[in-house]
Design a protein around this motif. Sequence first.
Motif, PDB file in Angstrom:
ATOM      1  N   LYS B 290      46.706  43.090  40.085  1.00 48.19           N
ATOM      2  CA  LYS B 290      48.112  42.673  40.153  1.00 48.19           C
ATOM      3  C   LYS B 290      48.165  41.262  39.595  1.00 48.19           C
ATOM      4  N   LEU B 291      48.992  41.084  38.583  1.00 46.48           N
ATOM      5  CA  LEU B 291      49.140  39.760  37.988  1.00 46.48           C
ATOM      6  C   LEU B 291      50.606  39.354  38.071  1.00 46.48           C
ATOM      7  N   ALA B 292      50.840  38.091  38.386  1.00 47.75           N
ATOM      8  CA  ALA B 292      52.205  37.573  38.371  1.00 47.75           C
ATOM      9  C   ALA B 292      52.217  36.269  37.594  1.00 47.75           C
ATOM     10  N   ALA B 293      53.272  36.113  36.798  1.00 51.69           N
ATOM     11  CA  ALA B 293      53.346  34.915  35.959  1.00 51.69           C
ATOM     12  C   ALA B 293      54.785  34.426  35.888  1.00 51.69           C
ATOM     13  N   SER B 294      54.926  33.170  35.567  1.00 44.89           N
ATOM     14  CA  SER B 294      56.266  32.671  35.260  1.00 44.89           C
ATOM     15  C   SER B 294      56.550  32.997  33.793  1.00 44.89           C
ATOM     16  N   PRO B 295      57.796  32.904  33.374  1.00 47.99           N
ATOM     17  CA  PRO B 295      58.134  33.348  32.006  1.00 47.99           C
ATOM     18  C   PRO B 295      57.351  32.620  30.917  1.00 47.99           C
ATOM     19  N   ASP B 296      56.863  31.416  31.193  1.00 49.92           N
ATOM     20  CA  ASP B 296      56.076  30.717  30.171  1.00 49.92           C
ATOM     21  C   ASP B 296      54.625  31.193  30.147  1.00 49.92           C
ATOM     22  N   GLY B 297      54.290  32.130  31.003  1.00 44.30           N
ATOM     23  CA  GLY B 297      52.944  32.701  30.993  1.00 44.30           C
ATOM     24  C   GLY B 297      52.002  32.104  32.017  1.00 44.30           C
ATOM     25  N   SER B 298      52.428  31.084  32.743  1.00 45.91           N
ATOM     26  CA  SER B 298      51.529  30.485  33.736  1.00 45.91           C
ATOM     27  C   SER B 298      51.273  31.486  34.857  1.00 45.91           C
ATOM     28  N   LEU B 299      50.030  31.729  35.123  1.00 45.89           N
ATOM     29  CA  LEU B 299      49.678  32.693  36.170  1.00 45.89           C
ATOM     30  C   LEU B 299      50.059  32.121  37.536  1.00 45.89           C
ATOM     31  N   GLN B 300      50.784  32.925  38.317  1.00 45.01           N
ATOM     32  CA  GLN B 300      51.175  32.498  39.652  1.00 45.01           C
ATOM     33  C   GLN B 300      50.304  33.149  40.717  1.00 45.01           C
ATOM     34  N   ALA B 301      49.883  34.358  40.432  1.00 44.01           N
ATOM     35  CA  ALA B 301      49.081  35.086  41.423  1.00 44.01           C
ATOM     36  C   ALA B 301      48.265  36.157  40.723  1.00 44.01           C
ATOM     37  N   VAL B 302      47.048  36.318  41.183  1.00 51.44           N
ATOM     38  CA  VAL B 302      46.172  37.367  40.643  1.00 51.44           C
ATOM     39  C   VAL B 302      45.497  38.072  41.810  1.00 51.44           C
ATOM     40  N   SER B 303      45.554  39.391  41.796  1.00 52.07           N
ATOM     41  CA  SER B 303      44.767  40.157  42.752  1.00 52.07           C
ATOM     42  C   SER B 303      43.854  41.091  41.978  1.00 52.07           C
ATOM     43  N   HIS B 304      42.592  41.020  42.278  1.00 48.09           N
ATOM     44  CA  HIS B 304      41.631  41.906  41.612  1.00 48.09           C
ATOM     45  C   HIS B 304      40.853  42.634  42.700  1.00 48.09           C
ATOM     46  N   SER B 305      41.008  43.946  42.744  1.00 43.89           N
ATOM     47  CA  SER B 305      40.229  44.697  43.727  1.00 43.89           C
ATOM     48  C   SER B 305      39.433  45.776  43.020  1.00 43.89           C
ATOM     49  N   ALA B 306      38.274  46.054  43.583  1.00 46.92           N
ATOM     50  CA  ALA B 306      37.407  47.055  42.967  1.00 46.92           C
ATOM     51  C   ALA B 306      36.792  47.951  44.033  1.00 46.92           C
ATOM     52  N   TYR B 307      36.772  49.227  43.730  1.00 43.24           N
ATOM     53  CA  TYR B 307      36.030  50.201  44.526  1.00 43.24           C
ATOM     54  C   TYR B 307      34.846  50.627  43.682  1.00 43.24           C
ATOM     55  N   SER B 308      33.672  50.505  44.275  1.00 44.42           N
ATOM     56  CA  SER B 308      32.469  50.807  43.516  1.00 44.42           C
ATOM     57  C   SER B 308      31.594  51.735  44.341  1.00 44.42           C
ATOM     58  N   GLU B 309      30.799  52.558  43.655  1.00 43.73           N
ATOM     59  CA  GLU B 309      29.947  53.479  44.424  1.00 43.73           C
ATOM     60  C   GLU B 309      28.595  52.866  44.732  1.00 43.73           C
ATOM     61  N   THR B 310      28.010  53.338  45.802  1.00 45.23           N
ATOM     62  CA  THR B 310      26.622  53.009  46.085  1.00 45.23           C
ATOM     63  C   THR B 310      25.994  54.209  46.781  1.00 45.23           C
ATOM     64  N   SER B 311      24.708  54.102  47.071  1.00 43.17           N
ATOM     65  CA  SER B 311      24.021  55.224  47.709  1.00 43.17           C
ATOM     66  C   SER B 311      24.266  55.211  49.213  1.00 43.17           C
ATOM     67  N   ARG B 312      23.758  56.197  49.899  1.00 41.38           N
ATOM     68  CA  ARG B 312      23.854  56.198  51.365  1.00 41.38           C
ATOM     69  C   ARG B 312      22.882  55.206  51.984  1.00 41.38           C
ATOM     70  N   PHE B 313      21.808  54.883  51.232  1.00 43.81           N
ATOM     71  CA  PHE B 313      20.743  54.105  51.862  1.00 43.81           C
ATOM     72  C   PHE B 313      20.726  52.629  51.481  1.00 43.81           C
ATOM     73  N   GLU B 314      21.412  52.267  50.411  1.00 40.13           N
ATOM     74  CA  GLU B 314      21.465  50.845  50.056  1.00 40.13           C
ATOM     75  C   GLU B 314      22.893  50.486  49.664  1.00 40.13           C
ATOM     76  N   LYS B 315      23.244  49.230  49.937  1.00 40.28           N
ATOM     77  CA  LYS B 315      24.576  48.761  49.562  1.00 40.28           C
ATOM     78  C   LYS B 315      24.434  47.849  48.365  1.00 40.28           C
ATOM     79  N   TYR B 316      24.568  48.464  47.203  1.00 44.13           N
ATOM     80  CA  TYR B 316      24.436  47.698  45.966  1.00 44.13           C
ATOM     81  C   TYR B 316      25.710  46.901  45.730  1.00 44.13           C
ATOM     82  N   VAL B 317      25.557  45.600  45.593  1.00 44.59           N
ATOM     83  CA  VAL B 317      26.725  44.746  45.347  1.00 44.59           C
ATOM     84  C   VAL B 317      26.521  43.950  44.061  1.00 44.59           C
ATOM     85  N   GLU B 318      27.609  43.704  43.345  1.00 46.40           N
ATOM     86  CA  GLU B 318      27.568  42.883  42.134  1.00 46.40           C
ATOM     87  C   GLU B 318      28.903  42.164  42.011  1.00 46.40           C
TER      88      GLU B 318
END
Lengths: 329, 747
Positions: B290-318
């Motif tokens: 989700k990105l929000a900006a003012s009309p001149d393009g200045s970023l007002q808010a950014v939301s970045h979310s990610a769902y990623s897979e991992t195995s049952r036995f290890e929690k791989y994070v990056e």
Amino acid sequence: MRPFSYSRAEDIDTAVNEVTAHEDARFIAGGTNLLDLMKIDVIHPQHLVDITHIAHDTIENTEDGGLRLGALVTNADTAYHPEVEKRYPLLAHAILAGASPQLRNKATDGGNLLQRTRCYYFYDKTTACNKREPGSGCAAIDGYNRLHAIFGASEHCIATHPSDMCVALAALDARVQVTGPDGSRTIPFEDFHRLPGDTPEKDTNLREDEIITSVDLPPKGFADHYTYIKNRDRASYAFALVSVAATLEIEDNVIKDARIALGGVAHKPWRNKEAESLLIDKPADRDGFQAVAAAIVKEAKSFRYNEFKIELARRSIVRALMEASQTYQ
Amino acid sequence: MATNHIGKPKNRVDGLKKVTGSAKYAAEFNAPGLVHGVVISSAIAKGRIKAIDTHDALEIEGVLHIFTHENTPGLAWFDLSYKDMDSPPGAPFRPLHSDEIQFNMQPIALVVAETLELARFAALRVKVEYEVETHNTKLADSLDEAIEGKGFRAGFEPPKSIGKFEEAYEAADIKLETEYFHGAEHHNPMEMHASTVIYEEDGGLTIYDKTQGVLNSRHYVSMIFGIKRKKIKVISPFVGGAFGSGLRPQYQLFMATLAALELKRPVKVELTRPQMFSFGHRPITIQKLKLAASPDGSLQAVSHSAYSETSRFEKYVENVVNWPKKLYRCENVEEIYKLVQLDMYTPLDMRAPGGATGVYALESAMDELAYKLNMNPLELRLRNYTDEDKGKEKPFSSKTLKECYRVAAEKFGWSQRNPEPRSTREGHNLVGWGMASGIWDAMQTPARAKARLSADGKLEVGSATADIGTGTYTIMTQIAAETLGLPMEQVTAKLGDSSLPFAFLEGGSTTAASVGTAVKYVCDKIARKLLKEAGKIDDSPFKGAKMEDVVFRDENIVDKQDDSVFIPITEVMKLRGLGTIQKKTTALPNFLKQNKYSRNTHSAVFAEVKIDEDLGTIKVTRIVTAIDAGRILNAKTAHSQILGGVVWGVSMALEEDSFMDHHYGRFINHDLAEYHIAVNADMPDIDITFVEEEDHVVSPIGVKGVGEIGLVGVAAAIGNAVYHATGKRIRSLPITLDKAMSEVSAI
């Protein structure tokens, strides 16, 4: 890989005798597909008859004005042969659209006809595949079927034939010369490969003890109006998602003969002669091309991941015919 | 600074060995009595092994043993013993540990025979019966099972939001909400994973392993099999590509070691190409922005979310969602990172892990925002340019991104861009231009090196690092030669040997900065010793001279003030009766200095694509990239690194996809015919510029690292160009022709 025995034949007769004499025997020439499949145990012949020394490795003119491609001529030598380049440029183009230079240097014309499908499930022994193991089912029907057939598939198999060369041979109405214990016979190209039906383990109508000796091209090569379009996921070394070989014979902007063969869409190079005939005695224009393309794809049926192939086939046919109508020497 | 070697486009010192085939890889080592192991892989994704019948296989003459969970001796008990230097949180997979199947293609047996052919044949005769349990491999259908992506792991920064995203987003004038997806990718180095393990008479092991860290392999074997480290020697002089796949010890190392110890014979185990799809991969992610900006393009808010897979036995994070704060000036940033545990093997770092995928989504979303604002995408980046990492509230140690944008835009001709999508045609083709930014971390890790100068003026430098095709041998040679004023031919670099001084894993773009600094330091030590010795020679002009008074040049110690005053290094050795000078040193990062800054590499990428309007076929015709990676040690190998990154980016954008068949829970296109990696014919003209700025915060030698940055941003630039060409925003990778085909066509 399982152990197997090996013998080398010096001529056609011994080759046929050897393959008849051994149980579960296969001919081997270039081996570019056979050996891969043996390594992963998808096929496991007990005996291999090496046919690389039986001659039949030249390209010669035939009495009827056509060209005979010896079964053991390599794909590369065929594509770059002056007579093929001059009289059958469609065939040269189609061959060069396939595989890689290394493979084309090794693969033979006879072997090209006999390559197996590239269905993922055929190559993975842990999955169901009626072609590999009759009666086990077809994992592709409900699986990842992006590569699969839109024409002529059955509930037992939706695999496609992967060859580019064969698509051109189908368009050219080639004839396949074969020899077996009962003598020689000629198989028209359209009857060489078959649809899967309920025996998808059989790719062709060649009998197990028969050997291809040559592929004969009729005199008509359509050198003035031809195109081969291959759509694929990368620019080289990928099998066709949809390919089209189109040839036209045009006199005074009126079409006298037309052939359209499709690759990557069926268990065999796909032709629809009835649809092709719609073009005859008509002007070479977009309307006519669109009509024939629509007629061809009318009977297409897609699966979950290959629906795009139908429209891609339709557009590729129109494009190919438009290009073919414009090609001149 | 004028140099003789550093910065120059030097050929690889190992190039001749590689092209003539004399460079030996892990599976090419031999020993008398060597036997071969073939791994049997599970045919199911989850369940238990009911029975393994090895009778028919063992009947074959020449088959020595078949290792399964039933006859594998008790090994280390604790999970900790199976952890390696790159393990994510969790309990690492233990090969042949029990009857439990945790993922499809799990190794379940090792057949060892006198020849490879016999072992392969015997493997076909092993019959396995399974008790199948229901598996789940579907990320998209399992988002409600997501857990927080957290835990300690080297290089991982847990997500951290700043400011007030919701408030700022609601208040903003221009809003954008979008979602991106990409499938799994497998590393597929040309060389498949292999280990050749020699059982020594004293019970020790010599192991030839495909790895990005010989010390990691040694640690792993030592812990699991309870063998003292000093009795294990791991050697890996050449690695045929790795891209992260060699960061963790893979199961062929376990298998070959197990067999060598049990059979007391040398054993080789090499995985097959399909088995290269049986372990780590770049995880599938679903990303929402989700990105929000003012009309001149200045970023007002950014939301970045990610769902990623991992195995049952290890929690791989990056680090998938951590980039907006580093790339843009925005006060309100929300970061959400979730994991979904599936019945698959644990993902594994793959070139620019997290960055390649996170920045792909971010930079694609930025492009969408630019069109929404009716703004030039480059201008939008510049409008939000930041000299400060907003998350850490620290300045960058160096940053030439602005100049990268300028140089690359100019070379590309970006000012000629027609902003309208679908505005440019060439015959059947629609032509599109796109751009994106790239970012990656710049790090120095602790490293040690040793050096030995001989009386004849030949120098050997060594560190237990790896050269995975990146050019480590070459830059080590250059740095040593430069420091001591020697021709490169007189310097030999050693690496890939666990008896050499410590180096961390060869990954994360850290090796040049880390090992390079250690090599510099150890050669400085030799230089100081030489100068001191030179001062002791009778009537020496260098009596009492300090390092700053001299230069090492053309095999001489030279007076800085007067070129005519010099002494050859070999003369110092001879006159002082020195057989050799040996030194060892440790180069530690200056954490105090480093912690004042955020440290990153950056890039600007511009792409041109041509897309057949009717057939959807895509050709990338041009890539222009400018790179901010600090000082460049070797203009040729660094260029090649970026070139490889760009090629990967094209491949990632258009082709690579490990397709999971959910019915079987198995990656189904598991060979190089059907897992498409870009080929030569796909490659465009690639133009690379380095915008150098020596960064002495990241590393004393000014280097920031070039391993990953070439890739980051490329897929987004191509996707953005596809949009510009077609007016169609494709939000999933790879962008294949079916996605690019226009809905309606004139034909």
